[in-house]
Motif scaffolding. Structure first.
Motif, short mmCIF file in Angstrom:
data_model
loop_
_atom_site.label_atom_id
_atom_site.label_comp_id
_atom_site.label_asym_id
_atom_site.label_seq_id
_atom_site.Cartn_x
_atom_site.Cartn_y
_atom_site.Cartn_z
N ALA A 230 0.86 -1.18 0.00
CA ALA A 230 0.00 0.00 0.00
C ALA A 230 0.89 1.23 0.00
N VAL A 231 0.32 2.35 -0.43
CA VAL A 231 1.05 3.62 -0.50
C VAL A 231 0.19 4.71 0.12
N PHE A 232 0.79 5.51 0.98
CA PHE A 232 0.10 6.67 1.55
C PHE A 232 0.86 7.92 1.16
N LEU A 233 0.17 8.86 0.51
CA LEU A 233 0.78 10.11 0.07
C LEU A 233 0.43 11.23 1.05
N SER A 234 1.47 11.88 1.55
CA SER A 234 1.28 13.03 2.44
C SER A 234 2.34 14.05 2.06
N VAL A 235 2.30 14.47 0.80
CA VAL A 235 3.37 15.29 0.22
C VAL A 235 3.21 16.78 0.47
N GLY A 236 2.12 17.17 1.13
CA GLY A 236 1.94 18.58 1.44
C GLY A 236 1.73 19.41 0.19
N LEU A 237 1.95 20.69 0.34
CA LEU A 237 1.84 21.64 -0.77
C LEU A 237 3.18 22.34 -0.92
N GLY A 238 3.94 21.98 -1.93
CA GLY A 238 5.31 22.47 -2.04
C GLY A 238 5.46 23.75 -2.83
N GLY A 239 4.56 24.02 -3.79
CA GLY A 239 4.69 25.22 -4.61
C GLY A 239 4.07 26.42 -3.92
N VAL A 240 4.62 27.60 -4.19
CA VAL A 240 4.13 28.84 -3.58
C VAL A 240 3.54 29.73 -4.66
N ASN A 241 2.33 30.24 -4.46
CA ASN A 241 1.68 31.10 -5.44
C ASN A 241 2.42 32.43 -5.59
N ALA A 242 2.45 32.93 -6.81
CA ALA A 242 3.10 34.21 -7.09
C ALA A 242 2.13 35.36 -6.84
N LEU A 243 2.68 36.57 -6.66
CA LEU A 243 1.83 37.74 -6.51
C LEU A 243 1.17 38.12 -7.83
N SER A 244 1.87 37.84 -8.93
CA SER A 244 1.37 38.17 -10.28
C SER A 244 1.08 39.65 -10.43
N VAL A 245 2.01 40.48 -9.95
CA VAL A 245 1.93 41.93 -10.13
C VAL A 245 3.27 42.43 -10.64
N ASP A 246 3.29 43.62 -11.19
CA ASP A 246 4.54 44.21 -11.65
C ASP A 246 5.52 44.33 -10.48
#
Length: 444
Positions: A230-246
């Motif tokens: 069996a496999v259990f995934l608990s990889v979290g959230l690794g990427g960080v959202n950008a501000l997407s502004v100048d």
């Protein structure tokens, strides 16, 4: 943290003594007498609302009664039966919004039983003795892979090991612990507690941790399913959202997660650079932790700018008030428009907002704040989903963490549902382990 040093970002803003005092334990542990007095306030309610409010369903009146009878070891066992990371949760769980908010004393007097501090007293008592209050069952011969050594993964691994399975835990980082090790404010978890808790948890036996291995790199779902029962995934959230502004790419603009991680791993806080004028964009716990710790490092001005009103913030009112008490400015209904400066951040421009029928709208009115350091704390994204079905931006799960692929479970921040709390992740890992065990024993 990859931010180059800019004219406003400097180390050694405070002396070593000042930093030591600033980053001391936020809540000092109770001694035996204090714990007895605090425990004596419990009414030991029938159908206690505090139990219902606890995501891990700890029998809170029972463990508090065990403290009153002078048996903190028994109290700890009651806690660990439901939450093997009860020591860390006692430090970081938002008890003010959960068990303590539901406490009858809170409703009647405005002062709840100090459930979190009592939980810490009991769990610390046992862990200080190096005692593991569980005995591993006979080996089943089954092998389970856990990907991610954060709260959900560790909780799942421990429960599976107790049940007699052999568990291999893979983690992308150099040290196990996940957010407990890398993502929690340093003043909430002192004295290397996260690492000591991992060592204690693994003392049950049957758990092997392999670091530096991330899903999507050296690990694939196909390989894991082929090698493990069996496999259990608990990889979290690794990427960080950008501000997407100048100006989002200017020197001095970075993500708050990296800042907190570097601070938690720093041997010398005096050597950690921080801006003179810091602005944190976001409204969750990460934003608060980054802002408060910037202030504690010696930043002159620190502001949290959140695009909606106070009540919409992900951080609890207690955490908001904590930030304010530390000198952090809270600016609501303000969203970033641009970061200004000649190569490096010097100011951030914010637009005031309104919310109508749940929709956020800009007003056109703007304000500029001095900002030589800007931290993004506006949410994270899934780095790898292993090709599984998604619900929104997370792995879709049903029941106790079952994914779209047979033999694969998921829990914690990477999985749909839940509220991205450490205590919730622990519960999801525990429940997935029980479901895995049932399936491995021939259940449906």
């Amino acid at each position: 943290m990859n931010t180059p040093y800019t004219p406003g970002i400097a180390a050694k803003r405070l002396s070593g003594d000042e930093l030591h005092q600033n980053f001391a334990d936020l809540h000092a542990p109770l001694d035996g007498h204090e714990a007895a007095v605090a425990a004596d306030r419990c009414y030991f309610c029938h159908d206690a609302p505090c139990i219902t409010a606890c995501p891990t369903d700890i029998d809170i009146p029972l463990f508090i009664r065990q403290i009153t009878t002078g048996t903190p070891e028994a109290a700890a066992k009651t806690i660990f039966d439901m939450n093997i990371l009860g020591g860390m949760c006692a430090r970081v769980c938002p008890t003010e919004d959960l068990c303590e908010q539901a406490c009858v004393r809170e409703l009647a007097e405005g002062k709840p039983v100090e459930i979190g501090r009592l939980q810490r007293f009991a769990t610390d008592t046992v862990m200080a003795k190096g005692v593991m209050p569980f005995v591993r069952a006979d080996a089943t011969g089954k092998k389970v892979a856990v990907v991610g050594a954060g709260p959900a993964g560790l909780s799942c691994a421990h429960r599976l090991a107790v049940l007699g399975h052999d568990v291999t835990v893979y983690d992308a980082m150099p040290k196990a612990g996940g957010l407990n090790e890398y993502g929690i404010a340093a003043y909430k978890s002192t004295d290397d507690f996260a690492a000591r808790e991992v060592d204690w948890l693994c003392s049950i036996g049957g758990i092997e941790i392999k670091n530096g291995m991330a899903l999507g790199g050296e690990l694939t779902i196909d390989d894991l399913v082929g090698c493990f029962s069996a496999v259990f995934l608990s990889v979290g959230l690794g990427g960080v959202n950008a501000l997407s502004v100048d100006g989002d790419d200017k020197d001095g603009v970075d993500d708050a997660v990296s800042f907190i991680r570097d601070l938690r791993q720093a041997d010398d806080l005096a050597a950690l650079p921080v801006g003179r004028n810091v602005v944190v964009i976001g409204g969750g716990m990460t934003a608060v932790d980054a802002a408060v710790q910037s202030k504690l490092l010696g930043a002159q001005s620190v502001t949290i700018a959140y695009r909606r009103g106070r009540d919409a913030m992900g951080a609890s009112r207690y955490e908001q008030d904590l930030a304010a008490s530390m000198g952090v400015n809270l600016l609501f209904n303000a969203q970033p428009v641009a970061v200004h400066g000649n190569g490096a951040a010097a100011e951030i421009e914010l637009e005031f907002t309104t919310t109508e029928d749940g929709k956020l709208n800009g007003t056109g009115e703007t304000i500029r704040l001095a900002a030589d350091q800007v931290f993004r704390a506006i949410g994270q994204t899934l780095s790898s989903d292993g090709g599984l079905d998604l619900e929104g931006r997370k792995i879709a799960v049903t029941g106790a963490g079952r994914t779209s692929r047979s033999g694969v479970w998921a829990g914690g921040d990477c999985a749909s549902g839940g509220d991205d709390l450490t205590v919730t992740a622990v519960a999801e890992g525990r429940d997935a382990a029980m479901d895995i065990h049932n399936v491995l024993n021939g259940g449906n």
